[in-house]
Design an enzyme around this catalytic site. Structure first.
Site, PDB file in Angstrom:
ATOM      1  N   ASP A  19       0.824  -1.207   0.000  1.00 36.92           N
ATOM      2  CA  ASP A  19       0.000   0.000   0.000  1.00 36.92           C
ATOM      3  C   ASP A  19       0.862   1.262   0.000  1.00 36.92           C
ATOM      4  O   ASP A  19       1.952   1.278   0.575  1.00 36.92           O
ATOM      5  CB  ASP A  19      -0.891  -0.010   1.251  1.00 36.92           C
ATOM      6  CG  ASP A  19      -2.028   0.994   1.161  1.00 36.92           C
ATOM      7  OD1 ASP A  19      -2.319   1.460   0.047  1.00 36.92           O
ATOM      8  OD2 ASP A  19      -2.616   1.310   2.209  1.00 36.92           O
ATOM      9  N   GLY A  22       0.149   5.368  -4.556  1.00 34.21           N
ATOM     10  CA  GLY A  22      -0.433   6.635  -4.975  1.00 34.21           C
ATOM     11  C   GLY A  22       0.077   7.815  -4.168  1.00 34.21           C
ATOM     12  O   GLY A  22       0.406   8.866  -4.716  1.00 34.21           O
ATOM     13  N   ARG A  23       0.162   7.619  -2.843  1.00 31.45           N
ATOM     14  CA  ARG A  23       0.660   8.692  -1.981  1.00 31.45           C
ATOM     15  C   ARG A  23       2.133   8.982  -2.259  1.00 31.45           C
ATOM     16  O   ARG A  23       2.567  10.132  -2.236  1.00 31.45           O
ATOM     17  CB  ARG A  23       0.457   8.301  -0.507  1.00 31.45           C
ATOM     18  CG  ARG A  23      -0.911   8.659   0.040  1.00 31.45           C
ATOM     19  CD  ARG A  23      -1.181   7.980   1.352  1.00 31.45           C
ATOM     20  NE  ARG A  23      -1.560   6.580   1.161  1.00 31.45           N
ATOM     21  CZ  ARG A  23      -1.805   5.750   2.152  1.00 31.45           C
ATOM     22  NH1 ARG A  23      -1.681   6.153   3.401  1.00 31.45           N
ATOM     23  NH2 ARG A  23      -2.159   4.511   1.906  1.00 31.45           N
ATOM     24  N   TRP A  24       2.890   7.936  -2.534  1.00 33.26           N
ATOM     25  CA  TRP A  24       4.307   8.097  -2.857  1.00 33.26           C
ATOM     26  C   TRP A  24       4.456   8.965  -4.106  1.00 33.26           C
ATOM     27  O   TRP A  24       5.300   9.873  -4.157  1.00 33.26           O
ATOM     28  CB  TRP A  24       4.933   6.723  -3.067  1.00 33.26           C
ATOM     29  CG  TRP A  24       6.418   6.712  -3.235  1.00 33.26           C
ATOM     30  CD1 TRP A  24       7.373   6.554  -2.271  1.00 33.26           C
ATOM     31  CD2 TRP A  24       7.145   6.817  -4.477  1.00 33.26           C
ATOM     32  NE1 TRP A  24       8.633   6.568  -2.807  1.00 33.26           N
ATOM     33  CE2 TRP A  24       8.526   6.733  -4.173  1.00 33.26           C
ATOM     34  CE3 TRP A  24       6.773   6.984  -5.808  1.00 33.26           C
ATOM     35  CZ2 TRP A  24       9.518   6.802  -5.138  1.00 33.26           C
ATOM     36  CZ3 TRP A  24       7.752   7.063  -6.785  1.00 33.26           C
ATOM     37  CH2 TRP A  24       9.106   6.971  -6.442  1.00 33.26           C
ATOM     38  N   ARG A  32      -0.538   8.653 -10.165  1.00 31.73           N
ATOM     39  CA  ARG A  32      -0.519   7.428  -9.367  1.00 31.73           C
ATOM     40  C   ARG A  32       0.276   6.313 -10.049  1.00 31.73           C
ATOM     41  O   ARG A  32       0.970   5.550  -9.394  1.00 31.73           O
ATOM     42  CB  ARG A  32      -1.949   6.959  -9.105  1.00 31.73           C
ATOM     43  CG  ARG A  32      -2.750   7.892  -8.193  1.00 31.73           C
ATOM     44  CD  ARG A  32      -4.171   7.387  -8.019  1.00 31.73           C
ATOM     45  NE  ARG A  32      -4.185   6.059  -7.437  1.00 31.73           N
ATOM     46  CZ  ARG A  32      -4.140   5.815  -6.118  1.00 31.73           C
ATOM     47  NH1 ARG A  32      -4.086   6.823  -5.259  1.00 31.73           N
ATOM     48  NH2 ARG A  32      -4.175   4.590  -5.662  1.00 31.73           N
ATOM     49  N   HIS A  36       3.129   3.208  -8.998  1.00 31.57           N
ATOM     50  CA  HIS A  36       3.058   1.778  -9.329  1.00 31.57           C
ATOM     51  C   HIS A  36       4.330   1.325 -10.066  1.00 31.57           C
ATOM     52  O   HIS A  36       4.855   0.235  -9.815  1.00 31.57           O
ATOM     53  CB  HIS A  36       1.823   1.498 -10.187  1.00 31.57           C
ATOM     54  CG  HIS A  36       0.529   1.804  -9.506  1.00 31.57           C
ATOM     55  ND1 HIS A  36       0.228   1.376  -8.230  1.00 31.57           N
ATOM     56  CD2 HIS A  36      -0.566   2.515  -9.927  1.00 31.57           C
ATOM     57  CE1 HIS A  36      -0.982   1.786  -7.890  1.00 31.57           C
ATOM     58  NE2 HIS A  36      -1.478   2.484  -8.903  1.00 31.57           N
ATOM     59  N   ASN A  67     -10.362  -2.755  -6.668  1.00 33.38           N
ATOM     60  CA  ASN A  67      -9.517  -1.873  -7.480  1.00 33.38           C
ATOM     61  C   ASN A  67     -10.078  -1.652  -8.884  1.00 33.38           C
ATOM     62  O   ASN A  67      -9.682  -0.703  -9.574  1.00 33.38           O
ATOM     63  CB  ASN A  67      -8.100  -2.433  -7.587  1.00 33.38           C
ATOM     64  CG  ASN A  67      -7.306  -2.304  -6.304  1.00 33.38           C
ATOM     65  OD1 ASN A  67      -6.373  -3.071  -6.045  1.00 33.38           O
ATOM     66  ND2 ASN A  67      -7.667  -1.345  -5.460  1.00 33.38           N
ATOM     67  N   TRP A  68     -11.011  -2.514  -9.311  1.00 31.30           N
ATOM     68  CA  TRP A  68     -11.643  -2.298 -10.618  1.00 31.30           C
ATOM     69  C   TRP A  68     -12.437  -0.990 -10.631  1.00 31.30           C
ATOM     70  O   TRP A  68     -12.764  -0.476 -11.714  1.00 31.30           O
ATOM     71  CB  TRP A  68     -12.566  -3.463 -10.972  1.00 31.30           C
ATOM     72  CG  TRP A  68     -11.865  -4.744 -11.291  1.00 31.30           C
ATOM     73  CD1 TRP A  68     -11.872  -5.894 -10.564  1.00 31.30           C
ATOM     74  CD2 TRP A  68     -11.041  -5.018 -12.433  1.00 31.30           C
ATOM     75  NE1 TRP A  68     -11.106  -6.869 -11.171  1.00 31.30           N
ATOM     76  CE2 TRP A  68     -10.590  -6.355 -12.321  1.00 31.30           C
ATOM     77  CE3 TRP A  68     -10.642  -4.259 -13.540  1.00 31.30           C
ATOM     78  CZ2 TRP A  68      -9.755  -6.948 -13.266  1.00 31.30           C
ATOM     79  CZ3 TRP A  68      -9.812  -4.844 -14.487  1.00 31.30           C
ATOM     80  CH2 TRP A  68      -9.381  -6.171 -14.346  1.00 31.30           C
ATOM     81  N   SER A 195      -8.196  -5.025   4.645  1.00 33.86           N
ATOM     82  CA  SER A 195      -8.721  -4.698   3.318  1.00 33.86           C
ATOM     83  C   SER A 195      -9.206  -5.913   2.520  1.00 33.86           C
ATOM     84  O   SER A 195      -8.836  -6.099   1.355  1.00 33.86           O
ATOM     85  CB  SER A 195      -7.654  -3.929   2.515  1.00 33.86           C
ATOM     86  OG  SER A 195      -7.366  -2.695   3.144  1.00 33.86           O
TER      87      SER A 195
END
Length: 245
Positions: A19, A22-24, A32, A36, A67-68, A195
């Protein structure tokens, strides 16, 4: 930190919720997908580190059924990244004697992804050092639902007697059949939830949560998680005194 790892007390199966991509990326002003893309190094380092230590199963939560629902552009880019990464890494998996497996509703993946996965699994099927499991289009509730459906069919066909169903029976119908339950779950980014991941299998798993975002995760962080796991007392409902006896 690696020297502190007790190789005689390794978890046979480690699961990871990767996880924070995106924040990274957001912290660096990127999209985003940039996160990845940079997460591939973390995956490679974690796989190599686990195999070098002697861990037998490593399951990575790569793409959930939820995630879809992400933006179509991100999902499409993720699928393309998955295809290209598998294509590039298959030779390395063979070189390191690592077998690739998947769990999840992989039939929902694009045809190109399914083809790359199938070829990689066939090419690595004889490897035995470690099994790398990619959870793709996976969720714990999906897993339990498909297990109940298949078990109900077998009960209806007289293959399984309803009054003979045990916890072991249910485990055989899950997508992880034949694998030990994870002893250690690592989650990056500091989020404190599982999750919808391996809901049945995580019943007695030790949880290790780090604030580190996944693209920054490296071997030394894997070692830290394992050392933390080894310092815990796993009682499975018993008391400390009972374990001593």
């Amino acid at each position: 930190m690696k020297e502190q790892v007790d190789v005689d007390n390794l978890p046979k199966h480690i699961a990871v919720i990767m996880d924070g991509n995106g924040r990274w990326a957001k912290q660096r002003g990127g999209l985003r997908i940039f996160g990845h893309q940079n997460a591939v190094k973390a995956v490679r380092d974690t796989v190599e580190g686990a195999a070098e230590l002697g861990v037998k199963y490593l399951t990575l939560y790569a793409f959930s059924t939820e995630n879809w629902n992400r933006p179509a552009m991100e999902v499409s880019a993720l699928m393309q990244l998955l295809v290209s990464t598998i294509r590039k890494e298959t030779a390395t998996l063979n070189k390191n004697d690592i077998r690739l497996k998947t769990i999840g509703h992989t039939a929902s993946l694009p045809d190109a992804c399914q083809q790359e996965l199938q070829e990689a699994m066939e090419l690595t099927s004889q490897n035995s050092r470690m099994t790398l499991v990619l959870a793709l289009s996976y969720s714990g509730r999906w897993d339990m639902t498909q297990a109940v459906q298949r078990l109900a069919q077998d009960v209806g066909h007289g293959i399984v007697a309803a009054d003979a169903i045990t916890e072991a029976t249910i485990s055989q119908y899950l997508s992880t059949a034949g694998m030990p339950d994870p002893e250690l779950l690592i989650r990056t980014s500091g989020e404190q939830r599982i999750s919808n991941f391996l809901l049945w299998q995580l019943a007695y798993t030790e949880l290790y949560i780090t604030d580190l975002l996944w693209p920054d995760f490296r071997k030394e962080h894997l070692y830290e998680a394992i050392v933390a796991y080894q310092r815990r007392e796993r009682r499975f409902g018993k008391t400390s005194e009972q374990l001593i006896k």
